[in-house]
Design a protein around this motif. Structure first.
Motif, PDB file in Angstrom:
ATOM      1  N   UNK A 198    -103.323-122.272 -49.102  1.00 19.66           N
ATOM      2  CA  UNK A 198    -103.342-123.691 -48.765  1.00 19.66           C
ATOM      3  C   UNK A 198    -104.258-124.541 -49.614  1.00 19.66           C
ATOM      4  N   UNK A 199    -105.227-123.922 -50.277  1.00 18.16           N
ATOM      5  CA  UNK A 199    -106.129-124.710 -51.115  1.00 18.16           C
ATOM      6  C   UNK A 199    -107.246-125.369 -50.316  1.00 18.16           C
ATOM      7  N   UNK A 200    -107.890-126.290 -50.982  1.00 20.55           N
ATOM      8  CA  UNK A 200    -109.109-126.893 -50.430  1.00 20.55           C
ATOM      9  C   UNK A 200    -108.898-127.618 -49.113  1.00 20.55           C
ATOM     10  N   UNK A 201    -107.697-128.162 -48.879  1.00 20.43           N
ATOM     11  CA  UNK A 201    -107.491-129.014 -47.705  1.00 20.43           C
ATOM     12  C   UNK A 201    -107.441-128.233 -46.392  1.00 20.43           C
ATOM     13  N   UNK A 202    -107.378-126.888 -46.462  1.00 20.87           N
ATOM     14  CA  UNK A 202    -107.354-126.135 -45.216  1.00 20.87           C
ATOM     15  C   UNK A 202    -108.679-126.282 -44.460  1.00 20.87           C
ATOM     16  N   UNK A 203    -109.725-126.723 -45.174  1.00 17.53           N
ATOM     17  CA  UNK A 203    -110.984-126.996 -44.486  1.00 17.53           C
ATOM     18  C   UNK A 203    -110.825-128.052 -43.410  1.00 17.53           C
ATOM     19  N   UNK A 204    -109.927-129.024 -43.637  1.00 19.19           N
ATOM     20  CA  UNK A 204    -109.680-130.057 -42.637  1.00 19.19           C
ATOM     21  C   UNK A 204    -108.968-129.472 -41.418  1.00 19.19           C
ATOM     22  N   UNK A 205    -108.038-128.557 -41.657  1.00 17.71           N
ATOM     23  CA  UNK A 205    -107.340-127.911 -40.536  1.00 17.71           C
ATOM     24  C   UNK A 205    -108.307-127.050 -39.724  1.00 17.71           C
ATOM     25  N   UNK A 206    -109.240-126.393 -40.411  1.00 22.13           N
ATOM     26  CA  UNK A 206    -110.238-125.602 -39.709  1.00 22.13           C
ATOM     27  C   UNK A 206    -111.108-126.491 -38.832  1.00 22.13           C
ATOM     28  N   UNK A 207    -111.522-127.635 -39.383  1.00 21.81           N
ATOM     29  CA  UNK A 207    -112.338-128.572 -38.612  1.00 21.81           C
ATOM     30  C   UNK A 207    -111.575-129.094 -37.406  1.00 21.81           C
ATOM     31  N   UNK A 208    -110.267-129.342 -37.573  1.00 24.85           N
ATOM     32  CA  UNK A 208    -109.455-129.827 -36.451  1.00 24.85           C
ATOM     33  C   UNK A 208    -109.368-128.780 -35.347  1.00 24.85           C
ATOM     34  N   UNK A 209    -109.166-127.522 -35.734  1.00 25.41           N
ATOM     35  CA  UNK A 209    -109.114-126.458 -34.735  1.00 25.41           C
ATOM     36  C   UNK A 209    -110.428-126.316 -33.992  1.00 25.41           C
ATOM     37  N   UNK A 210    -111.537-126.404 -34.716  1.00 24.19           N
ATOM     38  CA  UNK A 210    -112.846-126.314 -34.078  1.00 24.19           C
ATOM     39  C   UNK A 210    -113.042-127.448 -33.084  1.00 24.19           C
ATOM     40  N   UNK A 211    -112.658-128.665 -33.469  1.00 21.69           N
ATOM     41  CA  UNK A 211    -112.846-129.814 -32.595  1.00 21.69           C
ATOM     42  C   UNK A 211    -112.025-129.674 -31.309  1.00 21.69           C
ATOM     43  N   UNK A 240     -88.823-114.304 -37.778  1.00 23.49           N
ATOM     44  CA  UNK A 240     -87.501-114.954 -37.812  1.00 23.49           C
ATOM     45  C   UNK A 240     -87.385-115.967 -38.938  1.00 23.49           C
ATOM     46  N   UNK A 241     -88.441-116.741 -39.166  1.00 26.64           N
ATOM     47  CA  UNK A 241     -88.389-117.798 -40.162  1.00 26.64           C
ATOM     48  C   UNK A 241     -89.434-117.587 -41.244  1.00 26.64           C
ATOM     49  N   UNK A 242     -89.082-117.959 -42.450  1.00 27.24           N
ATOM     50  CA  UNK A 242     -90.043-117.932 -43.548  1.00 27.24           C
ATOM     51  C   UNK A 242     -90.681-119.318 -43.635  1.00 27.24           C
ATOM     52  N   UNK A 243     -91.794-119.471 -42.971  1.00 26.76           N
ATOM     53  CA  UNK A 243     -92.455-120.756 -42.950  1.00 26.76           C
ATOM     54  C   UNK A 243     -93.044-121.063 -44.319  1.00 26.76           C
ATOM     55  N   UNK A 244     -93.107-122.344 -44.686  1.00 27.29           N
ATOM     56  CA  UNK A 244     -93.773-122.700 -45.951  1.00 27.29           C
ATOM     57  C   UNK A 244     -95.195-122.162 -45.961  1.00 27.29           C
ATOM     58  N   UNK A 245     -95.607-121.662 -47.122  1.00 21.71           N
ATOM     59  CA  UNK A 245     -96.917-121.019 -47.212  1.00 21.71           C
ATOM     60  C   UNK A 245     -98.043-121.981 -46.857  1.00 21.71           C
ATOM     61  N   UNK A 246     -97.892-123.231 -47.232  1.00 17.93           N
ATOM     62  CA  UNK A 246     -98.942-124.202 -46.918  1.00 17.93           C
ATOM     63  C   UNK A 246     -99.014-124.473 -45.413  1.00 17.93           C
ATOM     64  N   UNK A 247     -97.854-124.480 -44.735  1.00 16.55           N
ATOM     65  CA  UNK A 247     -97.844-124.660 -43.290  1.00 16.55           C
ATOM     66  C   UNK A 247     -98.490-123.463 -42.607  1.00 16.55           C
ATOM     67  N   UNK A 248     -98.149-122.268 -43.055  1.00 18.43           N
ATOM     68  CA  UNK A 248     -98.739-121.070 -42.487  1.00 18.43           C
ATOM     69  C   UNK A 248    -100.245-121.053 -42.725  1.00 18.43           C
ATOM     70  N   UNK A 300    -101.853-123.365 -40.237  1.00 15.05           N
ATOM     71  CA  UNK A 300    -101.903-122.764 -38.907  1.00 15.05           C
ATOM     72  C   UNK A 300    -103.026-121.733 -38.826  1.00 15.05           C
ATOM     73  N   UNK A 301    -103.167-120.919 -39.883  1.00 18.84           N
ATOM     74  CA  UNK A 301    -104.242-119.933 -39.905  1.00 18.84           C
ATOM     75  C   UNK A 301    -105.603-120.621 -39.863  1.00 18.84           C
ATOM     76  N   UNK A 302    -105.744-121.686 -40.652  1.00 13.32           N
ATOM     77  CA  UNK A 302    -107.017-122.399 -40.702  1.00 13.32           C
ATOM     78  C   UNK A 302    -107.330-123.053 -39.361  1.00 13.32           C
ATOM     79  N   UNK A 303    -106.310-123.633 -38.727  1.00 14.66           N
ATOM     80  CA  UNK A 303    -106.517-124.239 -37.408  1.00 14.66           C
ATOM     81  C   UNK A 303    -106.953-123.175 -36.409  1.00 14.66           C
TER      82      UNK A 303
END
Length: 230
Positions: free
Chosen positions: A211-224, A26-34, A37-40
């Motif tokens: 998303x670039x290098x910062x998606x590592x932080x989102x991955x860590x947040x999802x793991x936690x 339905x929505x074209x989410x910003x690529x960085x947001x998507x 979400x994938x990284x989380x």
């Protein structure tokens, strides 16, 4: 717990697929947001593999059986993904994510159904549900953008996948009395291997690319988050 309760648990893992697919279509989410979400979602799946799937499989079946099932799950996904890429090209990431949902979701939901007989399953339910949302959002959006799927067709595919996971959960619950512990362990380890392959081949590379290098932080947040739930 009865079959209706098992179906409810299955729906808890399947509904996020439909919701995520509907959002992605339905929505074209910003690529960085998507990508975030994938990284989380990748982080939650890493925690689920280690604590909810492979660890109990290793404890019951040992390194030989659990390790063989782990490699089998990874090998089946890698082989199937290779076939998809050869047929549709490297841009077939949407199909790859949907394939990953099926290959890790079927054994995961089987394990979920089996675990309900002993009063467990809630932690695995939450981990799988959290991971399914970004996987479906990303997969559905890429199906629409890269393969020209209509919204109705793409959503129908994800709905069929969701229904299948509910059925698998109920079947796992119904067969829980006849599946030996070693068999359950093999199913769990297979799911873990397929999940790891999804992360390495599809989800995390796509997240990093957008998303670039910062998606590592989102991955860590999802793991936690998933580890704390466990």
């Amino acid at each position: 717990m009865n079959a209706a309760g098992a179906a409810l648990y299955g729906a808890g893992t399947a509904a996020p697929l439909v919701i995520g697919a509907a959002i992605g279509l339905r929505w074209s989410l910003p690529r960085k947001l998507l990508a975030a979400m994938m990284a989380f979602g990748a982080g939650t799946m890493i925690a689920a593999v280690s604590s909810e799937l492979f660890a109990p499989a290793f404890a019951v079946a040992g390194i030989a059986v659990a390790g063989a099932a782990l490699f089998a799950g990874a090998g089946v996904y890698v082989g199937a993904n290779h076939v998809i890429e050869n047929k549709l090209g490297p841009s077939a990431i949407g199909w790859a994510l949907m394939l990953g949902t099926v290959l890790d979701g079927v054994p995961e939901n089987t394990a979920l159904g089996v675990s309900l007989t002993s009063g467990g399953g809630l932690v695995l339910l939450v981990a799988v549900a959290v991971g399914n949302v970004p996987e479906a959002v990303g997969g559905a959006a890429l199906m629409r953008d890269q393969h020209g799927f209509s919204r109705a067709r793409a959503l129908a595919l994800w709905v069929v996948t969701a229904v299948m996971l509910v059925v698998v959960t109920v079947v796992g619950f119904a067969l829980s009395d006849v599946i030996p512990e070693t068999g359950i362990a093999a199913v769990q380890a297979f799911a873990g291997g397929a999940t790891l392959a999804v992360l390495a081949d599809s989800l995390m590379p796509e997240a990093y690319r957008d998303g670039g290098w910062w998606v590592g932080m989102a991955t860590a947040a999802g793991f936690l988050v998933a580890f704390a739930l466990g």
